[in-house]
Write a protein that holds these residues in place. Sequence first.
Motif, PDB file in Angstrom:
ATOM      1  N   THR A  16       0.835  -1.199   0.000  1.00 33.61           N
ATOM      2  CA  THR A  16       0.000   0.000   0.000  1.00 33.61           C
ATOM      3  C   THR A  16       0.870   1.250   0.000  1.00 33.61           C
ATOM      4  O   THR A  16       1.804   1.366   0.788  1.00 33.61           O
ATOM      5  CB  THR A  16      -0.923   0.021   1.234  1.00 33.61           C
ATOM      6  OG1 THR A  16      -1.738  -1.152   1.228  1.00 33.61           O
ATOM      7  CG2 THR A  16      -1.828   1.252   1.218  1.00 33.61           C
ATOM      8  N   THR A  17       0.558   2.175  -0.893  1.00 33.86           N
ATOM      9  CA  THR A  17       1.311   3.423  -0.973  1.00 33.86           C
ATOM     10  C   THR A  17       0.963   4.328   0.209  1.00 33.86           C
ATOM     11  O   THR A  17      -0.128   4.254   0.768  1.00 33.86           O
ATOM     12  CB  THR A  17       1.006   4.165  -2.282  1.00 33.86           C
ATOM     13  OG1 THR A  17      -0.392   4.462  -2.344  1.00 33.86           O
ATOM     14  CG2 THR A  17       1.384   3.306  -3.482  1.00 33.86           C
ATOM     15  N   ARG A  18       1.927   5.198   0.565  1.00 35.44           N
ATOM     16  CA  ARG A  18       1.758   6.076   1.727  1.00 35.44           C
ATOM     17  C   ARG A  18       1.958   7.537   1.319  1.00 35.44           C
ATOM     18  O   ARG A  18       2.489   7.824   0.249  1.00 35.44           O
ATOM     19  CB  ARG A  18       2.784   5.717   2.802  1.00 35.44           C
ATOM     20  CG  ARG A  18       2.786   4.249   3.211  1.00 35.44           C
ATOM     21  CD  ARG A  18       4.072   3.906   3.935  1.00 35.44           C
ATOM     22  NE  ARG A  18       5.238   4.109   3.078  1.00 35.44           N
ATOM     23  CZ  ARG A  18       6.487   3.970   3.480  1.00 35.44           C
ATOM     24  NH1 ARG A  18       6.755   3.619   4.717  1.00 35.44           N
ATOM     25  NH2 ARG A  18       7.492   4.183   2.640  1.00 35.44           N
ATOM     26  N   VAL A  19       1.552   8.441   2.184  1.00 33.05           N
ATOM     27  CA  VAL A  19       1.759   9.864   1.930  1.00 33.05           C
ATOM     28  C   VAL A  19       3.249  10.152   1.755  1.00 33.05           C
ATOM     29  O   VAL A  19       3.649  10.949   0.902  1.00 33.05           O
ATOM     30  CB  VAL A  19       1.180  10.716   3.087  1.00 33.05           C
ATOM     31  CG1 VAL A  19       1.544  12.191   2.905  1.00 33.05           C
ATOM     32  CG2 VAL A  19      -0.335  10.547   3.170  1.00 33.05           C
ATOM     33  N   SER A  20       4.083   9.490   2.537  1.00 30.75           N
ATOM     34  CA  SER A  20       5.530   9.719   2.458  1.00 30.75           C
ATOM     35  C   SER A  20       6.134   9.230   1.143  1.00 30.75           C
ATOM     36  O   SER A  20       7.297   9.529   0.853  1.00 30.75           O
ATOM     37  CB  SER A  20       6.239   9.035   3.627  1.00 30.75           C
ATOM     38  OG  SER A  20       5.997   7.633   3.614  1.00 30.75           O
ATOM     39  N   ASP A  21       5.373   8.490   0.324  1.00 30.41           N
ATOM     40  CA  ASP A  21       5.859   8.020  -0.973  1.00 30.41           C
ATOM     41  C   ASP A  21       5.671   9.048  -2.081  1.00 30.41           C
ATOM     42  O   ASP A  21       6.147   8.844  -3.201  1.00 30.41           O
ATOM     43  CB  ASP A  21       5.129   6.731  -1.381  1.00 30.41           C
ATOM     44  CG  ASP A  21       5.396   5.575  -0.443  1.00 30.41           C
ATOM     45  OD1 ASP A  21       6.531   5.490   0.063  1.00 30.41           O
ATOM     46  OD2 ASP A  21       4.477   4.763  -0.214  1.00 30.41           O
ATOM     47  N   VAL A  24       3.187   9.004  -6.546  1.00 31.09           N
ATOM     48  CA  VAL A  24       4.104   8.075  -5.895  1.00 31.09           C
ATOM     49  C   VAL A  24       5.431   8.067  -6.656  1.00 31.09           C
ATOM     50  O   VAL A  24       5.460   7.902  -7.876  1.00 31.09           O
ATOM     51  CB  VAL A  24       3.497   6.661  -5.849  1.00 31.09           C
ATOM     52  CG1 VAL A  24       4.531   5.646  -5.360  1.00 31.09           C
ATOM     53  CG2 VAL A  24       2.266   6.644  -4.939  1.00 31.09           C
ATOM     54  N   THR A  65       9.529   4.023  -4.966  1.00 25.22           N
ATOM     55  CA  THR A  65       8.576   3.252  -4.174  1.00 25.22           C
ATOM     56  C   THR A  65       8.262   1.919  -4.848  1.00 25.22           C
ATOM     57  O   THR A  65       8.151   0.883  -4.182  1.00 25.22           O
ATOM     58  CB  THR A  65       7.274   4.053  -3.974  1.00 25.22           C
ATOM     59  OG1 THR A  65       7.575   5.271  -3.278  1.00 25.22           O
ATOM     60  CG2 THR A  65       6.244   3.258  -3.181  1.00 25.22           C
ATOM     61  N   ALA A  89      -1.453   8.362  -2.691  1.00 24.32           N
ATOM     62  CA  ALA A  89      -1.327   7.669  -1.407  1.00 24.32           C
ATOM     63  C   ALA A  89      -2.576   6.840  -1.115  1.00 24.32           C
ATOM     64  O   ALA A  89      -3.691   7.205  -1.502  1.00 24.32           O
ATOM     65  CB  ALA A  89      -1.108   8.688  -0.287  1.00 24.32           C
ATOM     66  N   GLY A  90      -2.373   5.705  -0.444  1.00 25.29           N
ATOM     67  CA  GLY A  90      -3.488   4.855  -0.040  1.00 25.29           C
ATOM     68  C   GLY A  90      -3.911   3.820  -1.057  1.00 25.29           C
ATOM     69  O   GLY A  90      -4.929   3.136  -0.864  1.00 25.29           O
ATOM     70  N   THR A  99      -3.766   0.272  -2.805  1.00 27.85           N
ATOM     71  CA  THR A  99      -3.305  -1.097  -2.571  1.00 27.85           C
ATOM     72  C   THR A  99      -2.965  -1.728  -3.916  1.00 27.85           C
ATOM     73  O   THR A  99      -3.785  -1.715  -4.840  1.00 27.85           O
ATOM     74  CB  THR A  99      -4.373  -1.923  -1.855  1.00 27.85           C
ATOM     75  OG1 THR A  99      -4.664  -1.322  -0.591  1.00 27.85           O
ATOM     76  CG2 THR A  99      -3.896  -3.357  -1.621  1.00 27.85           C
TER      77      THR A  99
END
Length: 278
Positions: A9-14, A21, A25, A70-71, A73
């Motif tokens: 799952t991708t994140r805000v920090s990515d 993204v 990542t 972000a977010g 999957t």
Amino acid sequence: MLSNNVQATTRVSDLDTQRHVTSRTYESFCLEGRHALLTEHGFGIPKLLEDGITIRPTHCYVRFMQQQMAGATLNVKTHAYPKKDGSIAWEQRVEQMDGKVVCELELRTEISKNGKGISILPVTKKSFKPQYRELDPFTGTCTRIPNEYNSLYCERDIFGSYGPAQLWKVFEEGRWMFSAVAGLTLERFVEMDTTCFYMGGVFNFYEPIPAGKKLRVETWIESIEKIRFYFRQDVYSEDRLLMSLRDEQLIVSVKQARPRKAPPEFLAIIEKYVEKNG
């Protein structure tokens, strides 16, 4: 052929400066897939460290298809093609849950112990035709922009070296520094109604990056082809060539949000950094 599927799952920090993204990542997600497959065959990280086994990348190809926020999957599908000499050709795809391909990645690694190649996975006769290849050397027919990059001790991996994502970072920073020196600022891009999207590339990794050392990143442009141009980069430690990259950039109109030919102002800025063919 050996196969494995994992989810990530991708994140805000990515997210990068374009609010998408970042490319690194996807390599990190693929790294998870590769180690999951190794673990399934009895070579998890504790076993690798206990036996003194190292994994070094030598070649890579990557292409990006669907931008992510972000977010998200994602499914990471991994296929491995091990050889007797310890090398493994990895063929990986990162997909959305609806099956659309986000990223394709091919990586060749060498597995070694005490400096010798060692086979740790069942050897397969099946293979695929990789898109990574040996890159041509710099022709010397244009100006290159040199910049310095300090390799950080804290970015080393479990083997005490630098994984592909960290190596990609060196090239990415080199491109930003090239743009800064050439005068391709954000304001200049806005004036030209132009931006560039990183579509993918081919990497050659010749020698491991030394930790805590000052590297020299030489950046130039191989060619311009209508709505695309191709960055080239060489990374040196003193006079030793450590790795090279050829990447594809798509030229896009910001206002119309679609590909466009390189505007004359853009060509004028980069002209002296473009290799002369023939």
